[in-house]
Motif scaffolding. Structure first.
Motif, PDB file in Angstrom:
ATOM      1  N   ALA A   1      -0.851   2.675  -9.380  1.00  0.00           N
ATOM      2  CA  ALA A   1      -0.549   4.080  -9.671  1.00  0.00           C
ATOM      3  C   ALA A   1      -0.343   4.866  -8.381  1.00  0.00           C
ATOM      4  N   ALA A   2      -1.119   4.524  -7.347  1.00  0.00           N
ATOM      5  CA  ALA A   2      -0.943   5.190  -6.042  1.00  0.00           C
ATOM      6  C   ALA A   2       0.437   4.863  -5.473  1.00  0.00           C
TER       7      ALA A   2
ATOM      8  N   HIS B   1       0.848  -1.192   0.000  1.00  0.00           N
ATOM      9  CA  HIS B   1       0.000   0.000   0.000  1.00  0.00           C
ATOM     10  C   HIS B   1       0.888   1.247   0.000  1.00  0.00           C
ATOM     11  N   PRO B   2       0.331   2.384  -0.417  1.00  0.00           N
ATOM     12  CA  PRO B   2       1.170   3.557  -0.659  1.00  0.00           C
ATOM     13  C   PRO B   2       1.995   4.038   0.549  1.00  0.00           C
TER      14      PRO B   2
ATOM     15  N   GLY C   1      -5.271  -2.862  -7.375  1.00  0.00           N
ATOM     16  CA  GLY C   1      -5.699  -1.506  -7.742  1.00  0.00           C
ATOM     17  C   GLY C   1      -4.882  -0.386  -7.118  1.00  0.00           C
ATOM     18  N   MET C   2      -3.707  -0.715  -6.533  1.00  0.00           N
ATOM     19  CA  MET C   2      -2.915   0.311  -5.847  1.00  0.00           C
ATOM     20  C   MET C   2      -1.666   0.716  -6.624  1.00  0.00           C
TER      21      MET C   2
ATOM     22  N   ASP D   1      -0.379   3.755 -19.181  1.00  0.00           N
ATOM     23  CA  ASP D   1      -1.181   4.457 -18.169  1.00  0.00           C
ATOM     24  C   ASP D   1      -0.281   5.259 -17.222  1.00  0.00           C
TER      25      ASP D   1
ATOM     26  N   MET E   1       3.045   7.012  -7.158  1.00  0.00           N
ATOM     27  CA  MET E   1       3.052   8.334  -6.519  1.00  0.00           C
ATOM     28  C   MET E   1       3.837   8.292  -5.207  1.00  0.00           C
TER      29      MET E   1
ATOM     30  N   MET F   1       0.075   9.337 -16.799  1.00  0.00           N
ATOM     31  CA  MET F   1      -0.046  10.050 -15.519  1.00  0.00           C
ATOM     32  C   MET F   1       1.197  10.897 -15.239  1.00  0.00           C
TER      33      MET F   1
END
Lengths: 309, 309
Positions: free
Chosen positions: A215-216, A183-184, A212-213, A253, A219, A257
């Motif tokens: 791209a996060a 997780h981020p 689903g994490m 993708d 970041m 971004m």
């Protein structure tokens, strides 16, 4: 000046590796050529492993041979797991060699039938051979953030392993979220601690979008100071144990971004989208990439345009 | 103490709105009941709009009526676009009313056949009626971050609109990335500026994952201080003009990420996953949610387990 981010394209290795049908050598070569035309500068091209275990990579030499005329500013990394693999990679003209092992004992044993300690001994031995040839090495640490047998890891779990590798002269490490569990906040905290403790390390993140994490987590990595990310065209390359889930973070993708945010990737997104759509046709299934379906944020409609109802 | 994040579930409104086949009233009611059992405390339940324009919402009264026994700590928001809609929402016992307009002239005209200025006049008129009934209002600002006709907006574009709304007494605003164009730096910068200029505002983010940036944008919102997010079970509710692309950010995926990071959502992820899987069966298509396919990061396998090859 725009801040540079370097992407390493893994579609022909991590992406194709779990594809059930053999993808022809010619297509692999052609895809890599066009990825280079789209601006890709680093690729994990193939792996020199036994074809019994990974039949999709049985054409490793042929793929490398078909691309021996590649531009000088493009770096081909290849994966090797043992001495024979290293010799094959060297003979095939690899630019860099990737070694890999897992943080997780269970995961490591399932992948390599070795303990983590045995895998590290093996890597230490292989490093010497690559160094003799002056071939740069990257070590990928699989399940750096957690594994599906042992759960999520704190940074303290991976840091001593990095310490051993840097003691052996390794200066490029790939932290891999192999099963897309990270997780981020965890990615940010881990990368911050690693970069603080090893300021001269070249740190890559290999992220999956399984939950689903992805791209996060990119970041989070950027915020920690990471500027190198592995990704796969169209987001292919999932886990065998999460059917239908997303695979590697999706090259086009993530590039989309990053470019929106003002980072420089030197990639041509339109060309990447064309290749991703073609790959979807080739593999005859819907692939996870979103931009190839939705278009870029900068793709504008005319006033007359009406959405389909 | 764990930091609280409030999710507003929009599956039965924004999610179902573009579904081509009518979803039976009984199913909508049953789904909302079970979402509440899974811990959902806020929902955008339905919209009171003309059934010619949105036939899926023709049962708005029946859905509300079937849920008149809802718990006191659950808030039902409903969308209304004109006086008739407001009267219907009030009569149906809505807890809060949502109004909406677009930043984009083009998008606003296509959605409402009004200019932005006319829409604002209309909202100002509708506010009075809701205030007479002491019903809290949220105003959703569609295309807050950009629109497919005009491109990406700077924060300066949306802030004067928020200023007008707050002048009229509105203290709850939903910034909507209606077509999933926003990028994380933009979301962070916009939300930071909004919260700085309007410190007493209740700020919600309504994000779509159309271009794979949804979860990254949630992180960006959190970093700016936003603690309220709209989302849709299984990630449904796309754009008619991006077929195959992801829809709203996915409730169970975002709740999973937030809980991993130590936020408190008061939701039961396992129950949400059960509902998401059921919805996938109901709608007879693969839905965007990832956790329902991959499982939670905390779902561990036994040592004996082997992935399928």
């Amino acid at each position: 000046m725009r801040k540079q981010v370097t992407m390493t394209e893994v579609v022909t290795r991590d992406g194709f590796q779990i594809e059930p049908g053999f993808i022809e050598t010619e297509y692999k070569i052609s895809l890599i050529r066009r990825l280079i035309e789209a601006g890709v500068k680093r690729l994990e091209v193939t792996s020199f492993v036994h074809p019994i275990y990974v039949p999709q990579m049985k054409d490793a030499e042929a793929v490398m041979c078909g691309l021996s005329d590649r531009p000088n500013d493009v770096t081909f990394c290849t994966l090797a797991l043992n001495e024979k693999g290293v010799e094959r990679a060297i003979a095939a003209g690899t630019d860099e060699i990737n070694f890999t092992f897992s943080v997780s004992e269970t995961h490591n044993r399932k992948n390599s039938r070795r303990s983590v300690s045995e895998s590290l001994d093996n890597i230490r031995f292989l490093i010497r051979r690559a160094e003799e040839e002056k071939i740069p090495i990257n070590v990928g640490i699989a399940t750096s953030f957690g594994c599906p047998f042992e759960g999520i890891y704190k940074p303290e779990r991976v840091i001593p392993l990095i310490e051993r590798l840097t003691d052996w002269g390794i200066n490029s490490i790939i932290l891999a979220d192999t099963t897309g569990m990270a997780h981020p906040l965890q990615v940010k905290e881990t990368c911050q601690q690693v970069l603080k403790q090893f300021p001269n390390l070249t740190l890559h993140l290999h992220l999956h979008n399984t939950r689903g994490m992805g791209a996060a987590n990119v970041m989070a990595g950027l915020e920690a100071g990471v500027t190198r990310f592995d990704s796969s065209l169209a987001g292919i390359g999932g886990c065998p144990f999460a059917p239908g889930a997303s695979g590697n973070i999706c090259t086009e993708d993530i590039v989309h971004m990053l470019e929106l945010m003002g980072y420089e990737t030197e990639m041509n997104i339109d060309k990447l989208i064309t290749l991703a759509k073609e790959l979807e046709g080739k593999l005859e299934k819907t692939l996870p990439g979103q931009i190839m379906k939705a278009g870029k944020s900068s793709d504008l409609h005319s006033n007359e345009w009406q959405p389909a109802r």
